[in-house]
Design a protein around this motif. Structure first.
Motif, short mmCIF file in Angstrom:
data_model
loop_
_atom_site.label_atom_id
_atom_site.label_comp_id
_atom_site.label_asym_id
_atom_site.label_seq_id
_atom_site.Cartn_x
_atom_site.Cartn_y
_atom_site.Cartn_z
N GLU A 3 0.81 -1.22 0.00
CA GLU A 3 0.00 0.00 0.00
C GLU A 3 0.84 1.27 0.00
OE1 GLU A 3 -2.72 -2.72 2.58
OE2 GLU A 3 -0.61 -2.65 1.96
N LEU A 4 1.97 1.27 0.70
CA LEU A 4 2.78 2.49 0.81
C LEU A 4 4.07 2.40 0.00
CD1 LEU A 4 2.40 3.27 4.64
CD2 LEU A 4 1.05 4.14 2.72
N ALA A 5 4.05 1.62 -1.06
CA ALA A 5 5.25 1.49 -1.89
C ALA A 5 5.66 2.82 -2.51
CB ALA A 5 5.02 0.44 -2.98
N ALA A 6 4.70 3.61 -2.98
CA ALA A 6 5.02 4.91 -3.57
C ALA A 6 5.62 5.85 -2.53
CB ALA A 6 3.75 5.52 -4.18
N GLU A 7 5.08 5.82 -1.31
CA GLU A 7 5.63 6.67 -0.25
C GLU A 7 7.07 6.25 0.09
OE1 GLU A 7 1.38 7.38 -0.30
OE2 GLU A 7 2.58 5.57 -0.44
N MET A 8 7.32 4.96 0.10
CA MET A 8 8.68 4.48 0.36
C MET A 8 9.63 4.91 -0.76
SD MET A 8 9.38 3.12 3.21
CE MET A 8 10.91 2.29 2.80
N THR A 13 16.24 -0.09 2.44
CA THR A 13 16.20 -1.16 3.44
C THR A 13 16.32 -0.59 4.84
OG1 THR A 13 17.12 -2.74 1.86
CG2 THR A 13 17.28 -3.30 4.20
N ALA A 14 17.24 0.36 5.01
CA ALA A 14 17.43 0.97 6.33
C ALA A 14 16.17 1.70 6.78
CB ALA A 14 18.61 1.94 6.30
N LEU A 15 15.59 2.46 5.87
CA LEU A 15 14.35 3.17 6.20
C LEU A 15 13.25 2.20 6.57
CD1 LEU A 15 14.55 5.76 3.30
CD2 LEU A 15 14.60 6.35 5.74
N ARG A 16 13.09 1.15 5.78
CA ARG A 16 12.06 0.15 6.04
C ARG A 16 12.25 -0.50 7.40
NH1 ARG A 16 12.95 -4.72 2.45
NH2 ARG A 16 14.38 -5.23 4.17
N GLU A 17 13.48 -0.94 7.69
CA GLU A 17 13.73 -1.66 8.93
C GLU A 17 13.56 -0.77 10.16
OE1 GLU A 17 14.16 -4.94 9.12
OE2 GLU A 17 13.90 -5.00 6.94
N LEU A 18 13.87 0.51 10.04
CA LEU A 18 13.65 1.43 11.16
C LEU A 18 12.17 1.74 11.32
CD1 LEU A 18 16.64 3.90 10.69
CD2 LEU A 18 16.38 2.18 12.48
#
Length: 793
Positions: free
Chosen positions: A343-348, A377-382
């Motif tokens: 759902e938030l792929a564009a935001e990522m 990856t860092a943003l996602r994991e945090l």
């Protein structure tokens, strides 16, 4: 703690009305005499500004300069205000600063941006990444790929039409062939499914139909708030509820600006506090809209031990994998990963682009040579390891983006040197590299993405996957630990009275997934988890197991909590449930055979003949449900804060998730009962004795004494008012009842406002206190009343 608070026109209690075309300002005005007699001080109105025609909620604002015509326009609002004031009431309105509707034909500001592009004076209103879209705003409005929909796109003068939607054409492009015409616009209409990965504007959560507004820009703030501020200055409105401030780039700055612009009017914010999280002390608001209060009130009537046993019964019944609904923490983590990748792929993608620009242009070589995938990856994991909605500029980000989370996040990398991207991102978020170009945007977008992630992964996914106790899956709730001890409840109330005494409190809202009365019934299941499991075993043996065991568990709990209901209400709620859960079907990838099986199961199972077994079980538990319903209502209305009563909930109110709970209100309620009388007594007391409940009031626990003391929750407000309720009443009965338990009352004579013929003094026997009702509301009497006094001096 010291905080700046509005000092004007603080309500004693508010009453929430859901305005809509079927219930406009005039209908609200007709309800004023009844609502004034109920004892509230202010009407709490859903959004009043111009919205998409036909909107049943009003959060899809299209024009901030106009009061909504379908509700009666500004004239109708002013008339409602006059009527309210004639009856001693004020008005509080819902304010929507975060987003507007993506409806070009109705949203003039957006229309101008689509026509004139980034040079439009309105371009600064919207959070658009023009570069990412190749100079065009992506509009996910087509029902299919362009090739299949091209025939439905037509030019009509200076506009482009698609079905019932209209878009402006860039000057001089109307005569071009379709492909060239589309390429020449400042926007690109595309298949709605492309929004997931290609969207280049900020939206509300994952709802592409709501485009983010940049109220951090002073000019945008002034333009979008001028009408509301004028209505406040002129006395038409008295206060505000701020919708979703967590979506804003700078909530701290926005709330400071709003406080100054309103002159300090009473304002509460829709802020969801995680368990143990505190509202930022620097925010110049009265407090939250009250979901933190909801969690604590619900928890009082939930048996922690029984809730734990219910989890075990649920796992054995539904046998889900631990990361798909069997364990709370694992369910949340798995949902967060899915949401960020879906759902938030564009935001990522946008967040990653910002991080990469910061690193690529940084003078410090430590930040250079960071691959976009490593930063992503860092943003996602945090993000998935945040325990709260988002960090704020006014709080220590290190408490949110923790060192422990960073160390865990590094496990996602195979090469240690690449794992250094985690430290790079964390240090940028914590400001350890100074104010590099783009860092402020990185922090803001990280925080905005975090809030959307929390809402979508927890409230809109995990709450629908982890379902041992449906009552615990509520906004702001903690399904992993749903029970709240009396000691913890008293500590919470003491903090509220000390730090935020005029905050809002709620137990039912337009956003609750189940009304307070439904949750109160479901909480009784924590007192009899074994009996509940036995009932389910019986209906399943009768062949009504449903499409899958987890859905069956949800369905049977739903009809237990709701009681007798039309099958379509249950069916719509369950279809929403399985789509939100996303395990077998979803909103964007529906599985018709599964959904058809769900709909069929409702008719043959929960709302069919087997439902009688669950109905009989509920009937046997009715006294304990009643104790929870009345106890929840009385605690909510007398605890610290300003209670908000949702329309219709002064009486028995059983509702499921929206739109089930957003219907047109009826005034007065058709069948008043004990809850109506209790609500009116408490609200009239608050109106008559504001000193006992307001900012300068006090709160203190009033412990009972005796073998059943844990089942009596009591507190005293300002030495003048005592609330006493029964908790875990089924467990109480199984343990032998009150058995000599007493409630030591402070000196004086106390009148029970729920039955004024009853008076108490000294050590009141709890059995006498709760003789007619499982709750009591006592007020200190000015004069001794010798007749009917119960208790010993």
């Amino acid at each position: 703690m010291t905080s700046v608070r509005p000092a004007l026109l603080v309500p004693t209690a508010t009453y929430r009305l859901q305005l809509q075309p079927g219930f406009p300002f005039a209908a609200a005005a007709r309800a004023v005499p009844y609502l004034a007699s109920l004892g509230v001080s202010h009407l709490h109105l859903s959004p009043v500004l111009e919205a998409v025609p036909g909107s049943a909620h009003g959060y899809d604002v299209v024009d901030h300069a106009r009061v909504r015509d379908e509700l009666g326009g500004e004239q109708g609002l002013r008339a409602l205000s006059r009527t309210a004031r004639e009856h001693g009431l004020g008005l509080v309105a819902d304010l929507v600063p975060n987003h507007m509707a993506l409806s070009a034909r109705h949203n003039h500001a957006l229309w101008e941006v689509l026509r004139e592009g980034p040079e439009s004076p309105y371009a600064r209103w919207f959070d658009i990444d023009w570069e990412a879209g190749g100079g065009q705003v992506l509009l996910p409005v087509l029902g299919g790929p362009l090739g299949a929909e091209a025939g439905r796109l037509t030019v009509d003068g200076d506009v482009l039409r698609y079905c019932d939607q209209v878009f402006p054409l860039r000057e001089g492009t109307g005569g071009l062939p379709l492909t060239a015409l589309l390429d020449a616009q400042w926007y690109r209409p595309v298949w709605w499914r492309l929004a997931r990965t290609e969207l280049n504007y900020r939206r509300f959560f994952s709802i592409s139909e709501l485009i983010g507004v940049r109220v951090e820009d002073p000019e945008v703030f002034e333009a979008t708030h001028a009408k509301i501020l004028a209505l406040l200055r002129e006395g038409v409105l008295d206060g505000l509820r701020v919708d979703h401030p967590d979506g804003l780039a700078d909530p701290d700055g926005y709330l400071r600006r709003l406080h100054e612009a309103t002159g300090g009017r009473w304002t509460v914010v829709e802020k969801i506090l995680a368990d143990g999280e505190r509202l930022p002390a620097a925010w110049p608001v009265a407090g939250t809209t009250g979901y933190d209060a909801l969690r604590h009130v619900d928890g009082l009537f939930t048996d922690p031990a029984g809730a734990g046993e219910l989890v075990g019964r649920y796992r054995r019944f539904a046998a889900p994998q631990t990361d798909r609904g069997g364990a709370w923490a694992a369910t949340v983590r798995r949902a967060a990963y899915r949401v960020l990748g879906h759902e938030l792929a564009a935001e990522m993608d946008r967040l990653t682009r910002v991080a990469h620009r910061v690193c690529a242009g940084a003078p410090d070589p430590v930040l250079r040579d960071r691959a976009p995938w490593a930063l992503r990856t860092a943003l996602r994991e945090l993000l998935v390891r945040l325990g709260v909605y988002r960090p704020y500029a006014s709080t220590d980000a290190a408490e949110v983006v923790t060192e422990e989370a960073a160390e865990e996040a590094k496990a996602a990398y195979a090469v240690p040197e690449e794992a250094g991207a985690v430290d790079v991102v964390r240090d940028l978020l914590l400001g350890r590299h100074g104010e590099l170009p783009g860092v402020a945007e990185l922090r803001a977008r990280f925080a905005q993405t975090a809030s959307a992630l929390r809402a979508k992964s927890v409230e809109d996914t995990a709450f629908y996957r982890y379902v041992p106790l449906l009552a615990a899956t509520e906004v702001g709730g903690n399904p992993g630990a749903p029970g709240v001890s009396p000691a913890d409840f008293h500590a919470y109330c003491a903090r509220v009275q000390r730090d935020w005494p005029t905050t809002g409190t709620v137990v039912s809202t337009h956003d609750t997934k189940r009304s307070a009365d439904v949750r109160a019934a479901l909480a009784v299941l924590t007192e009899c988890p074994g009996r509940w499991a036995d009932v389910l075993a019986e209906v399943v043996r009768d062949g009504e197991g449903g499409p899958d065991a987890q859905l069956a568990w949800v369905a049977w709990q739903t009809v237990f909590g709701l009681g007798p209901a039309a099958p379509e209400r249950v069916r719509e709620a369950l279809l929403k449930h399985v789509r939100e859960a996303g395990l077998y079907t979803s909103w964007t990838e529906p599985e018709p055979p599964y959904e058809e099986a769900v709909a069929a199961f409702v008719g043959t199972g929960p709302c069919g003949p087997p439902g009688a077994r669950v109905a009989a079980f509920r009937a046997a538990l009715e006294p304990y449900i009643r104790a929870n319903v009345l106890g929840t209502a009385l605690v909510h209305l007398t605890m610290p804060g300003v209670p908000d009563v949702y329309q219709g909930t002064e009486g028995e109110y059983r509702a499921l998730v929206d739109p089930d709970n957003r219907g047109v209100a009826m005034f007065p309620p058709p069948e008043p009962g004990a809850k109506n009388a209790l609500t009116a007594a408490a609200l009239r007391l608050r109106a008559r004795r504001p000193d006992a409940f307001g900012e300068n009031a006090s709160y203190a626990p009033l412990p009972a004494e005796g073998p059943a003391a844990a089942h009596c929750l009591a507190f005293i407000r300002s030495g003048q008012v005592i609330t006493a309720v029964t908790r875990l009443s089924l467990r109480l009965e199984e343990a032998g009842g009150w058995s000599g338990t007493h409630l030591p009352l402070p000196p004086g004579h106390w009148v029970d406002l729920l039955d004024p013929e009853r008076r108490f003094t000294g050590h009141a026997r709890v059995a006498d206190l709760f003789e007619s009702l499982p709750v009591a509301l006592l007020e200190r009497s000015a004069e001794p009343q010798p007749n009917g006094v119960i208790g010993a001096p």
